[in-house]
Structures are given as structure tokens and as C-alpha cells.
Design a protein around this motif. Structure first.
Motif: not given
Length: 341
Positions: A67-71
């Protein structure tokens, strides 16, 4: 086969059909609004179930890093678009890229021990993946053909499965049941988890019906599904409609994952078969009708349950063969006019 065995199989079919019905609703919603056949829908199920299992084991769910990488990637893309002069809705961008990841990360950092808080953290982890994937993979191709979007979905499915293996490993996991209730009704054993699955699915279906029939946002989504160009001319932001329908798909997938995890062992690639059976149900509904998709899901669930009794080795074949007569019947009822050369 006696009556008791038939009742047991019917119960299994209803429980499975409830899960497939959720998948079918999500697929019909995404396709009607964005023309995307969202094959990675099943990955939301697997990621949610495995994230819940990791939290119950006292570990940080690997989906948080995804989630953090995609965000971060989507935020960088939106900043690049704004620099090139494109119009960017920063409110929704900050919601999906900053607000939701920050909320999920804060809740996970608290190491929630209650099952309700763990389920809430799972929903916050998985739901934003939908709009983030939409902005990254599908929105740049919004005007592409359905075939191109399908190819993108197949590629994205492969990437998601690979990431699932990387983040969660090859081992399967199972979570604790939301209800330990067991009761006997006329010789039929009914578990509390089965009631939770069916009750939650029904509640979510009713909530979606009210959302689309009563709310302004739901009506805007319906307008976008009926006529995307007309909706844009009436001032409806169709790009945000894509965000919202993918967020709903992520939410539905996460709920389905939470419901499935206590019933069966979930692996990193389990979601593909669940999503594919939901796709069969959606095909029964013509990828357009929600009631027919739900009816198709119950049919798929019952067919799978009884096929597992009569011929367990071929139950998957029998379920997917259901597509053939449905497509044959629809081809007879459709009238295509060939263009003159």
C-alpha cells in the motif's frame, strides 16, 4: 445421497454462493463503470485473508508495504501530471495516497488484538489498493478498447500473484472464526461462521442497493455506467467515478477475504479461483445485471457443492463449463449487424 447429505451440500452451496455473489457484484460494478474486466479482484480476497492472519499472529501485514509503495508511486505520477499542466484532484489524491495509508499504518502500528479492530485494519489496508491500481494501470488507458483493458488486467493479475508470493510466502493461513456458535436444526449442523458469511453478504448487498438507489454519488455512478460521455457533459467527474468503483471493489474483496479466511486455508493464489467463479456468476448476469449476477452466484455455489459430492475431481471443470451454455444462449438472443465492406 439422502436428504441430510443434500441439505449439507445445499448449505455449503449457499455459503460459497454468498462469497461468489460478492465477487460478481464487484466485477459487474467495475465493468459497467470503466469497461474493465477486473481479473485481479480475487487478489483482494487473498491479500485481505493473509493480512488478517498475519495480524492475528502478531506480525505486521506485508500488504502495508504494498500500500505504501503504490501510494508513493501514484503520488509521484500525479505530481508529474500536475507539472505538465493536467488537472489533478488533489483532495481525492491525498485521500488515497496519504490519508488512507496513514490511517492504516497507524492502526497496524497499534498492534490491535481485538478481532473487530484487526478486521477494520484489514479493510483500511486493502480498500485503497483499488483506486491506486486504477490510477496507475487503467486511468491512462480509459479510452482504450475492452480487449486492451483485458490484457492489462491479465498482466496486473500476474504481477499481483507474484507480489503475493513475495510478501506472504507459499504457506497457507487460516484465521479464527468470527463466531463459534454451533446449532442443530432438524439434524442439520449450522455453524455461526456460515451465518456470519451469509448475513454479511446480504447486508452488503442491501447497502449497495440503497447506495445506488438513494444517494447522489450512487446515482452518479449509475449515470456513468449508462452513458459515460453524457455523464461527463452533465458535470459528473468520470475519473473520480473510476476511483470510487475500484474502492468499492477493494472493499468488497476485503470483506470477502475476511469471510473466507476462517472457513478454508488461503494461499497467495487462492483468490484467482474465487474471483474466476465470481466471474462465471457475472457472466450469467451478462456483466450488467446485479440480480442476475447474484442468482448466478447461487447457481455456481450449488453446482460446485453437489459436483464435489458426485465427482470432486471434476468440480472445477463442471463449474467453468457453465459459461458455455450461458454464452450460447446469449449469442442466440443477441442480434449483431455486420458492417458492409
Amino acid at each position: 445421497m439422502d436428504l441430510q447429505i443434500a441439505l449439507l451440500l445445499g448449505q455449503d452451496g449457499i455459503v460459497n454462493g454468498a462469497v461468489y455473489g460478492l465477487m460478481a457484484l464487484a466485477l459487474v460494478l467495475v465493468f459497467s463503470v470503466t469497461r474493465v474486466i477486473f481479473i485481479p479482484q480475487g487478489e483482494f480476497v487473498a491479500f485481505a485473508a493473509l493480512s488478517m492472519a498475519m495480524m492475528q499472529a502478531g506480525r505486521t501485514p506485508a500488504s502495508l508495504w504494498l500500500l505504501l509503495a503504490l501510494a508513493a508511486v501514484v503520488l509521484a505520477v500525479e505530481a508529474w501530471r500536475a507539472q505538465r499542466g493536467a488537472t489533478v484532484d488533489w483532495k481525492s489524491t491525498l485521500l488515497w495516497c496519504v490519508g488512507c495509508p496513514a490511517g492504516a499504518g497507524a492502526l497496524v502500528a497499534m498492534r490491535p488484538e481485538g478481532q473487530a479492530l484487526q478486521a477494520l485494519a484489514t479493510l483500511l489496508l486493502i480498500t485503497p489498493l483499488g483506486p491506486l491500481l486504477y490510477r496507475l494501470a487503467y486511468r491512462p488507458l480509459a479510452r482504450a478498447t475492452v480487449l486492451v483493458l483485458l490484457i492489462v488486467s491479465v498482466a496486473l493479475h500476474g504481477v499481483m500473484v507474484g507480489l503475493g508470493l513475495l510478501f506472504f510466502g507459499a504457506e497457507g493461513s487460516r484465521t479464527t472464526a468470527f463466531s463459534e456458535l454451533r446449532m442443530d436444526v432438524g439434524g442439520l449442523s449450522i455453524t455461526g461462521q456460515s451465518l456470519v458469511v451469509v448475513g454479511t453478504a446480504l447486508a452488503l448487498v442491501v447497502a449497495m442497493f440503497v447506495f445506488f438507489e438513494r444517494s447522489i454519488v450512487g446515482k452518479a455512478l449509475r449515470a456513468t455506467a449508462m452513458n459515460r460521455v453524457g455523464a461527463r457533459l452533465m458535470g459528473i467527474p468520470t475519473e473520480l467515478s473510476g476511483d470510487l468503483c475500484f474502492a468499492l471493489a477493494g472493499l468488497i474483496g476485503a470483506v470477502a477475504g475476511l469471510l473466507v479466511a476462517p472457513i478454508t486455508t488461503v494461499y497467495y493464489d487462492t483468490g484467482f479461483l474465487i474471483g474466476l467463479k465470481g466471474f462465471v456468476a457475472a457472466i450469467v448476469g451478462g456483466l450488467a445485471s446485479y440480480p442476475l449476477a447474484l442468482a448466478g452466484a447461487l447457481l455456481v455455489g450449488q453446482l460446485e457443492a453437489f459436483a464435489s459430492f458426485w465427482s470432486s475431481a471434476f468440480k472445477e471443470v463442471l463449474v467453468f463449463t457453465l459459461i458455455i451454455p450461458v454464452l450460447w444462449w446469449r449469442s442466440l438472443r443477441s442480434h449483431h449487424v455486420e458492417d458492409e465492406e
